[in-house]
Design an enzyme around this catalytic site. Structure first.
Site, PDB file in Angstrom:
ATOM      1  N   CYS A   2       0.738  -1.257  -0.318  1.00  0.00           N
ATOM      2  CA  CYS A   2       0.121  -0.086  -0.034  1.00  0.00           C
ATOM      3  C   CYS A   2       1.340   1.097   0.142  1.00  0.00           C
ATOM      4  CB  CYS A   2      -0.760   0.041   1.371  1.00  0.00           C
ATOM      5  SG  CYS A   2      -1.432  -1.568   1.366  1.00  0.00           S
ATOM      6  N   ARG A  27       3.992   0.763  -6.523  1.00  0.00           N
ATOM      7  CA  ARG A  27       3.876  -0.152  -5.606  1.00  0.00           C
ATOM      8  C   ARG A  27       2.288  -0.922  -5.431  1.00  0.00           C
ATOM      9  NH1 ARG A  27       6.532   2.204  -1.368  1.00  0.00           N
ATOM     10  NH2 ARG A  27       5.697   0.563   0.575  1.00  0.00           N
ATOM     11  N   TRP A  75      -3.145  -2.267  -1.593  1.00  0.00           N
ATOM     12  CA  TRP A  75      -2.916  -3.514  -2.032  1.00  0.00           C
ATOM     13  C   TRP A  75      -3.740  -4.077  -2.145  1.00  0.00           C
ATOM     14  CZ3 TRP A  75      -0.788  -8.408  -2.300  1.00  0.00           C
ATOM     15  CH2 TRP A  75      -0.230  -9.282  -3.666  1.00  0.00           C
ATOM     16  N   ASN A 101      -0.275   0.698   5.814  1.00  0.00           N
ATOM     17  CA  ASN A 101       0.424  -0.439   5.412  1.00  0.00           C
ATOM     18  C   ASN A 101       1.193  -1.083   5.992  1.00  0.00           C
ATOM     19  OD1 ASN A 101       2.281  -1.549   3.447  1.00  0.00           O
ATOM     20  ND2 ASN A 101       3.698   0.526   3.337  1.00  0.00           N
ATOM     21  N   GLY A 102       0.973  -2.294   5.939  1.00  0.00           N
ATOM     22  CA  GLY A 102       1.514  -3.489   6.721  1.00  0.00           C
ATOM     23  C   GLY A 102       0.545  -4.393   7.045  1.00  0.00           C
ATOM     24  N   GLU A 481      13.903 -24.503 -11.239  1.00  0.00           N
ATOM     25  CA  GLU A 481      13.542 -23.046 -10.993  1.00  0.00           C
ATOM     26  C   GLU A 481      15.022 -21.372 -11.419  1.00  0.00           C
ATOM     27  OE1 GLU A 481      11.044 -20.582 -10.742  1.00  0.00           O
ATOM     28  OE2 GLU A 481      11.387 -18.570  -9.041  1.00  0.00           O
ATOM     29  N   LYS A 485      14.884 -18.863 -14.287  1.00  0.00           N
ATOM     30  CA  LYS A 485      15.275 -17.240 -13.960  1.00  0.00           C
ATOM     31  C   LYS A 485      16.421 -17.423 -15.517  1.00  0.00           C
ATOM     32  CE  LYS A 485      13.268 -15.914 -11.777  1.00  0.00           C
ATOM     33  NZ  LYS A 485      11.833 -16.987 -11.140  1.00  0.00           N
ATOM     34  N   GLU A 488      14.479 -16.930 -18.589  1.00  0.00           N
ATOM     35  CA  GLU A 488      13.303 -15.567 -18.718  1.00  0.00           C
ATOM     36  C   GLU A 488      14.560 -14.802 -18.625  1.00  0.00           C
ATOM     37  OE1 GLU A 488       9.856 -15.892 -15.696  1.00  0.00           O
ATOM     38  OE2 GLU A 488      11.575 -16.254 -14.451  1.00  0.00           O
ATOM     39  N   HIS A 504      22.521 -40.304 -19.107  1.00  0.00           N
ATOM     40  CA  HIS A 504      21.315 -40.387 -20.163  1.00  0.00           C
ATOM     41  C   HIS A 504      20.805 -39.817 -21.169  1.00  0.00           C
ATOM     42  CE1 HIS A 504      21.019 -43.821 -17.328  1.00  0.00           C
ATOM     43  NE2 HIS A 504      20.519 -43.621 -16.733  1.00  0.00           N
ATOM     44  N   LYS A 603       4.321 -10.535 -17.954  1.00  0.00           N
ATOM     45  CA  LYS A 603       3.942 -10.749 -15.612  1.00  0.00           C
ATOM     46  C   LYS A 603       2.064 -12.066 -15.746  1.00  0.00           C
ATOM     47  CE  LYS A 603       5.056  -9.972 -11.461  1.00  0.00           C
ATOM     48  NZ  LYS A 603       5.867 -11.223 -11.530  1.00  0.00           N
TER      49      LYS A 603
HETATM   50  C1  G6P Z   1       4.186 -16.234 -16.258  1.00  0.00           C
HETATM   51  C2  G6P Z   1       5.199 -15.295 -15.596  1.00  0.00           C
HETATM   52  C3  G6P Z   1       6.017 -16.238 -14.412  1.00  0.00           C
HETATM   53  C4  G6P Z   1       4.288 -17.102 -13.485  1.00  0.00           C
HETATM   54  C5  G6P Z   1       3.704 -17.081 -14.179  1.00  0.00           C
HETATM   55  C6  G6P Z   1       2.802 -17.840 -13.173  1.00  0.00           C
HETATM   56  O1  G6P Z   1       4.733 -17.569 -17.068  1.00  0.00           O
HETATM   57  O2  G6P Z   1       6.268 -15.190 -16.623  1.00  0.00           O
HETATM   58  O3  G6P Z   1       7.252 -15.446 -13.596  1.00  0.00           O
HETATM   59  O4  G6P Z   1       5.552 -17.995 -13.259  1.00  0.00           O
HETATM   60  O5  G6P Z   1       3.260 -16.758 -15.295  1.00  0.00           O
HETATM   61  O6  G6P Z   1       1.951 -16.970 -12.394  1.00  0.00           O
HETATM   62  P1  G6P Z   1       1.179 -16.774 -10.992  1.00  0.00           P
HETATM   63  O7  G6P Z   1       0.270 -15.318 -11.641  1.00  0.00           O
HETATM   64  O8  G6P Z   1       0.056 -17.860 -11.501  1.00  0.00           O
HETATM   65  O9  G6P Z   1       2.054 -18.048 -10.370  1.00  0.00           O
END
Ligand code: G6P
Length: 608
Positions: A2, A27, A75, A101-102, A481, A485, A488, A504, A603
């Protein structure tokens, strides 16, 4: 999360509040509101959605006369984004207004207490307890009242407070949520972040934890939690607005990585009560938990990777069989679901099309569903039978970091809870696990502090063509993961492989100098993975190892080693991910990529 703005001075407050809030839009928010003292009463106006709506409703603030006010962009965390839940919040007779906020972690206990005293609540928020608690303690002295409230509330807060009985003064206080004071020419301001005040002043005071700021038109003073006055020196801001929005960080991704310790605390602490795990929103009786036949975890992207981690933890700790599915697969594969199964959908946005479709599929089959979601009031949060929020705050960088870390915490908590209820672990085990979980924020901070070393290493690999991430068990989950990263945000081809599977096929791709990141945090698997590392180095691979402090044996096999602090074997992913995130980040920066908005990615993926 927030955003807070407050103003007291010579000018009309409302336009300044609206302008300040617009500088905090980055934010993230889903509703907004302002409160202005008009000479007689505190007027409030709130609106769901964009700030534009609030500006229109108030005629850009002109409809709310007065030179003292507080504003807020919310938020949603506790309670959906509605008008009632939007801030500012009032006490019963509207003589005290509060923006927050918090997260007030003990709000349920306080709410019960205050309801017992006859207080009536109109929202679902944790914030409203602060307004009523201020009322409860108020005997004419605002500072004394605020310090009493500070002693009762647990969690994180930045608060802007107005008392109708003290119309020429604004009060502000913070603990673990940001808040600054701006010293302007024709008035003084409070704000969550510097951009909100830069138009009016570059002289700011940074309020520290548990400090109270008292602002009038002419003066600013500060007090500690004992109500004693303290002297603070102002700072001069010399950054520009763009940099300030990122809190001085070069990218949102870096800022969000640095928010991870707080994110972990916010997801964890409110669910620990007197040494036990309390997940009220789960709404499952012990009998139902004991009756779960199988868990199906369904998600996309990084959320799916946390599901892979969770499979190891649920199965290892709670001995419940777990299937992990990519949502795009689950929805079309006609999965076998039994009445006593539990489907867990994990999603940061709560809007991912495939995850939502998978949830609907599970619901159509009559199976109980639980969403682990970050965005309050999102589609998955609304449609799942139960929802457990991760409270990571809005994430702006496309590549997720802090939401990923928060999801892991939510899953650990569920696994421990289920394991205990099903008699797989003792109360003593739970206490030991919680102790380790509560150490994670500090350990993450320590790893983030090590960024220089990782940056140096990353700079050597900006022209890599292929990178492989390997590990066994939970270390395989984190490798997935780590690999995602890197690809991406740096556009380098990378793959995650279970270390034992390399022989394999994939080992044929190893050439002189190929970078392999090996993760070894699982004690019983060290030796096995070390053998795999030797197979790789003998074919020319350059191996970066991420392993636990003390495992110095690895230095004989690997070329470069990053140590992570000791934690329980189930929780190592929360630590091992930090150097991997930093590595990807610095490779991306080194290559000059658009870190926060990588090409071709979104996103929130709301199409199939
Ligand atoms: C997109 C984003 C990823 C995310 C995935 C799932 O591919 O770029 O960063 O992990 O969606 O999104 P969600 O909002 O369902 O966690």
């Amino acid at each position: 999360m927030c955003g807070i703005v407050g103003y007291i001075g010579e000018s009309p407050a409302a336009p300044i509040l609206l302008d300040g809030l617009s500088k905090l839009e980055y934010r993230g928010y889903d509703s907004a509101g302002i409160a202005v003292y008009d000479g007689e009463k505190i007027q409030v106006q709130k609106a769901i959605g964009r700030l534009k709506v609030l500006s229109e409703l108030t005629h850009d603030g002109a409809k709310m006369p007065g030179a003292a006010g507080i504003g807020h962009t919310r938020w949603a965390t506790h309670g959906a984004p509605t008008n009632n839940n939007a801030h500012p919040h009032f006490n019963g007779d509207e003589s005290i207004a509060v923006v927050h906020n918090g997260i007030i972690e003990n709000y349920q206990k306080l709410k019960k207490y205050l309801e017992g005293k006859g207080y009536q609540f109109v929202s679902d928020t944790d914030t409203e307890v602060v307004a009523h608690l201020l009322d409860y303690y108020y005997k004419g002295d605002p500072i004394e009242t605020i310090t009493k409230v500070m002693h009762r509330v647990e969690g994180s807060y930045a608060l802007g407070i107005m008392f109708k009985a003290h119309p020429g003064i604004l009060y502000a206080v913070r603990k673990d949520s940001p808040l600054i004071v701006g010293h302007g020419k024709d008035g003084n301001l409070i704000a969550s972040d510097v951009p909100a005040v830069l138009k009016y002043t570059r002289n700011v005071y940074f309020i520290q934890n548990e400090e109270i700021a008292v602002l009038s038109e002419e003066a600013i003073s500060f007090f500690n939690v004992d109500g004693e006055e303290i002297i603070k020196e102002p700072s001069t801001i010399d950054w520009d607005i763009n940099a300030a929005e990122k809190g001085g960080y070069e990218h949102f991704m870096l800022k969000e990585m640095y928010e991870q310790p707080q994110t972990v605390r916010d997801t964890l602490n409110p669910r620990i009560k007197e040494g036990a795990i309390v997940i009220e929103e789960l709404g499952m009786s012990d009998e139902e938990i004991r009756g779960i036949g199988r868990i199906h975890i369904v998600a996309c992207g990084s959320a799916y990777h946390t599901g892979v981690t969770a499979k190891y933890v649920f199965e290892g700790m709670a001995r419940i069989p777990v299937d992990v599915d990519l949502a795009s697969e689950f929805r079309y594969r006609n999965p076998i679901l039994a009445d006593n199964d539990l489907v867990i959908i994990i999603s940061q946005s709560g809007e991912t099309a495939d995850s939502l479709a998978a949830l609907r599929e599970a619901k159509n089959r009559g199976v109980k569903t639980l969403g682990i979601v970050n965005v309050v009031g999102s589609s998955i949060a609304r449609e799942a039978d139960k929802v457990m929020y991760t409270w990571a705050g809005p994430e702006i960088a496309v590549a997720t970091t802090k939401a990923y870390s928060a999801q892991l915490i939510a899953e650990y908590l569920l696994a421990i809870k289920f394991a205990q209820v099903r008699g797989e672990i003792t109360e003593q085990d739970v206490r030991a696990y919680l102790k380790d979980l509560q150490k994670l924020p500090e350990q993450i901070e320590m790893l983030l502090g090590n960024k220089g070393k990782i940056q140096h290493f990353a700079n050597r690999y900006i022209s890599a063509k292929d990178v492989f991430f390997v590990g066994r068990g939970l270390d395989h989950a984190i490798s997935m993961e780590g690999s995602l990263k890197l690809k991406e945000i740096s556009y380098i081809h990378s793959e995650a492989y279970a270390a034992g599977e390399l022989k394999h096929g994939t080992i044929s791709l190893i050439e002189e100098g190929t970078l392999v990141a090996a993760v070894l945090t699982q004690e019983e698997l060290y030796k096995k993975t070390i053998s795999n590392i030797v197979e790789l180095t003998s074919r020319g691979a350059f191996v970066l190892a991420v392993t636990n402090t003390g495992n110095t044996e690895i230095e004989k096999a690997a070329d470069y080693v990053i140590y992570i602090p000791q934690t329980n074997r189930w929780f190592t992913n929360s630590l091992a991910i930090i150097p991997l995130q930093l590595f990807s980040y610095y490779v991306s920066v080194g290559k000059g990529c658009d870190v926060d908005k990588p090409r071709n990615l979104a996103k929130s993926v709301t199409v199939e």
